[in-house]
Scaffold this active site. Sequence first.
Site, PDB file in Angstrom:
ATOM      1  N   PRO A  78     -13.469   6.226  88.998  1.00 25.45           N
ATOM      2  CA  PRO A  78     -13.526   5.075  89.918  1.00 25.45           C
ATOM      3  C   PRO A  78     -14.981   4.809  90.313  1.00 25.45           C
ATOM      4  CG  PRO A  78     -11.939   6.720  90.673  1.00 25.45           C
ATOM      5  CD  PRO A  78     -12.680   7.330  89.530  1.00 25.45           C
ATOM      6  N   GLU A  79     -15.365   3.551  90.331  1.00 26.99           N
ATOM      7  CA  GLU A  79     -16.738   3.181  90.685  1.00 26.99           C
ATOM      8  C   GLU A  79     -16.732   2.415  92.001  1.00 26.99           C
ATOM      9  OE1 GLU A  79     -18.786   1.497  87.263  1.00 26.99           O
ATOM     10  OE2 GLU A  79     -17.486   2.602  85.912  1.00 26.99           O
TER      11      GLU A  79
END
Length: 274
Positions: A2-3
Amino acid sequence: MPELPEVETLRRGLEKEAVGCCIHSVTIVNQKVLKGQSEAEFRDRAVGKRIMGADRRGKYLLLPLAVDNLSSPSFTLCLHLKMRGSIRLQRADMALGRYGVLCLTLDQGRALHYNDMWGWGEWRVVADTEPLPLPELGDEPLEPGWDVEAFVRHLAGRRVAIKTVLLDQKVVAGVGNIYADEALFRAGIAPTRAAAGLVRQEGELLAEAIRQVLTEAVALGGTQGDYVDLYGQAGQYVPLVYNRGGVACPRCAVPLKKMKLGGRGTTFCPVCQN
Ligand SMILES: [Zn+2]
């Protein structure tokens, strides 16, 4: 992993659903995620506290905890989802699922379930007298305070590939493999070019592309795929190039190229990006 947009989507969910709630109990299935903090200490510091906020720094979530509504926070729940972690809002009477690693039971019949197939995530409760366990992080690209001048100057001093610089959390916080590929495509810059070889305008164009793609992705709840929000909904951002090797470029229709760069899968258009 996840960014920024995926973590920001979770943060917004937590702000809406968990802030103001009291932590009633803690269940820890896999101690590995405590990264050396003892289970007893984690529990002592979390249980009975009220969640006073939901903040984000890079890909980290920071939840200040207070003894009650009137006190200022004395602890912070600091967490990172790493590769495969996800948080789901559940009813307090629901059991943890197959990959459930940690559960916080809240008041109002709610619980936060942390699922992590590999147990690589990080969960710690830190006292306000201790430093936050964060690595060195660069500017937040969506904050008005992002120093684009400093970003462009930094590029001039780096001989490595521009894509590698974008993945460096000390330079820009929160950009990972998806949004580095997307921003480079939008800016028309080949990922393999040496950062130092970019002219000033290209650096500025790239900064603008980073802002644009992150803003769009946040508005859409993150990228389609493995990542889900607090309610189990996948994001709606559809990448233009990321992980689309062999597919026609959305601009010029030439097949996109996929290669390894610094050990990371990298997709780009051999015509539009140079
Ligand atoms: Zn193209």
